[in-house]
Design an enzyme around this catalytic site. Structure first.
Site, mmCIF file in Angstrom:
data_model
loop_
_atom_site.group_PDB
_atom_site.id
_atom_site.type_symbol
_atom_site.label_atom_id
_atom_site.label_comp_id
_atom_site.label_asym_id
_atom_site.label_seq_id
_atom_site.Cartn_x
_atom_site.Cartn_y
_atom_site.Cartn_z
ATOM 1 N N HIS A 67 -0.026 -2.669 11.142
ATOM 2 C CA HIS A 67 1.138 -3.385 11.674
ATOM 3 C C HIS A 67 1.468 -2.972 13.108
ATOM 4 C CE1 HIS A 67 1.815 -5.375 7.902
ATOM 5 N NE2 HIS A 67 1.748 -4.223 7.276
ATOM 6 N N GLN A 96 0.827 -1.205 0.000
ATOM 7 C CA GLN A 96 0.000 0.000 0.000
ATOM 8 C C GLN A 96 0.861 1.254 0.000
ATOM 9 O OE1 GLN A 96 -3.282 -0.920 2.459
ATOM 10 N NE2 GLN A 96 -4.157 1.121 2.414
ATOM 11 N N GLN A 139 1.265 -11.147 10.564
ATOM 12 C CA GLN A 139 1.737 -9.997 9.788
ATOM 13 C C GLN A 139 0.863 -8.763 9.987
ATOM 14 O OE1 GLN A 139 0.449 -8.793 6.242
ATOM 15 N NE2 GLN A 139 2.258 -9.244 5.010
ATOM 16 N N ARG A 195 -9.231 -8.480 4.031
ATOM 17 C CA ARG A 195 -8.162 -7.947 4.904
ATOM 18 C C ARG A 195 -8.281 -6.431 5.017
ATOM 19 N NH1 ARG A 195 -2.711 -6.106 3.846
ATOM 20 N NH2 ARG A 195 -1.154 -6.808 5.369
ATOM 21 N N SER A 199 4.386 -6.063 3.062
ATOM 22 C CA SER A 199 3.050 -6.036 3.639
ATOM 23 C C SER A 199 2.044 -6.693 2.698
ATOM 24 C CB SER A 199 2.661 -4.592 3.987
ATOM 25 O OG SER A 199 1.440 -4.554 4.689
ATOM 26 N N LEU A 200 1.104 -5.926 2.168
ATOM 27 C CA LEU A 200 0.147 -6.467 1.199
ATOM 28 C C LEU A 200 0.848 -7.231 0.078
ATOM 29 C CD1 LEU A 200 -2.589 -6.515 -0.425
ATOM 30 C CD2 LEU A 200 -1.756 -4.405 -1.451
#
Length: 307
Positions: free
Chosen positions: A202, A11, A251, A116, A91-92
């Site tokens: 996160h 992102q 995560q 998500r 991440s993503l």
């Protein structure tokens, strides 16, 4: 022996119009966009290609959009016979890496990241969470400051360890504001920049989202990885489906160890990183970790032709 890693952005890399040239040029890429629209039961491709920007920036749209563009470009790349020794994503982007490694089908991945995004937006009421980029501070010193502020009653934690001198913190609005106010004096930061985000990603405040995601992932079919995936949570390779499932849940509320991931891959002999997806964010971070690493960003057909 020279090794290659495919890496995928997360992102923040999104841009209206991303991937459109691949859609127009390659049948395999076009099929990915069509799959996304069908799997989600709405025209995600229209938001990707035409915006508006505010719609694309919504987490519930951004996450499946970036995944779709990365996989569409990956298909074009695979059509040229290029293969990786390792995969990783920021991440993503880890979901794009899992599609590349054969762990997740694209249909399952795009539906999962849509969920998500919804869970992450719902986890903390608007305005109660925040994130900030801290420039120039050492990781250990910044972690100590975050611990001190959290003990004072305002949660704030390391969220993205991106590269030397660039760490993102995440937590309660008050906790992040304390880092903004105290980061220079108490952690040696050169600058602390609040980020425009919809939640404290996160951080431990995302645990409610992780619990909901765990339920979704428990229903998703996963294969063992055909290529080692270097996980965000551990910066270590993983191939077993059960371990990957658990790490995807962790995560959501754990820091993304991107600097450690790049260093691990370099130690394994990876000297070429191919960034697949929108933008060049990861290329910049990788070069800051080790300027001798070769990084190629495949974010358009022109870039693919150059490669």
């Amino acid at each position: 022996m020279s090794k290659t890693a495919f890496v995928f952005p997360g992102q923040g890399a999104q841009a209206v119009g991303m991937g459109k040239d691949a859609y127009e040029a390659f049948e395999s890429s076009r099929a990915v966009f069509e799959q996304a629209d069908e799997a989600l039961d709405f025209k995600l491709s229209d938001i990707i290609f035409n915006g508006p920007d505010d719609a694309l920036k919504q987490t519930v749209n951004t996450q499946p959009a970036l995944l779709t563009v990365s996989v569409a470009l990956l298909k074009a790349l695979e059509g040229r016979g290029l293969k990786a020794d390792y995969v990783a994503g920021h991440s993503l982007g880890e979901y794009s890496a899992l599609v590349a490694a054969g762990v997740l089908s694209f249909d399952d991945a795009v539906r999962t990241v849509r969920a998500r995004g919804e869970f992450m937006e719902q986890a903390v009421p608007s305005g109660q969470g925040a994130m900030a980029a801290v420039l120039g501070a050492e990781r250990g010193v910044l972690a100590e400051l975050c611990s001190k502020i959290t003990e004072e009653g305002n949660t704030v934690e390391l969220a993205n360890v991106n590269c030397p001198g660039q760490i993102v913190v995440s937590g309660s609005a008050a906790g992040v504001q304390s880092v903004v106010e105290r980061g220079k004096e108490e952690a040696g930061a050169k600058r602390v920049i609040p980020l425009e985000v919809s939640g404290p990603f996160h951080s431990s405040l995302m645990k409610p989202a992780a619990e909901k995601l765990s339920g979704v992932l428990s229903e998703v079919s996963m294969n063992d990885a055909a290529i080692p995936v270097v996980a965000n949570v551990t910066a270590a390779p993983v191939t077993e489906a059960a371990s990957i499932r658990n790490l995807l849940v962790e995560q959501v509320y754990s820091p993304v160890l991107w600097e450690d991931t790049v260093r691990y891959l370099a130690e394994q002999g990876v000297d070429t990183f191919v960034e697949i997806g929108s933008g060049t964010v990861l290329a910049g971070l990788i070069k800051k970790v080790d300027k001798n690493l070769r990084v190629i960003s495949v974010n358009s057909i022109a870039a693919l032709e150059t490669l």
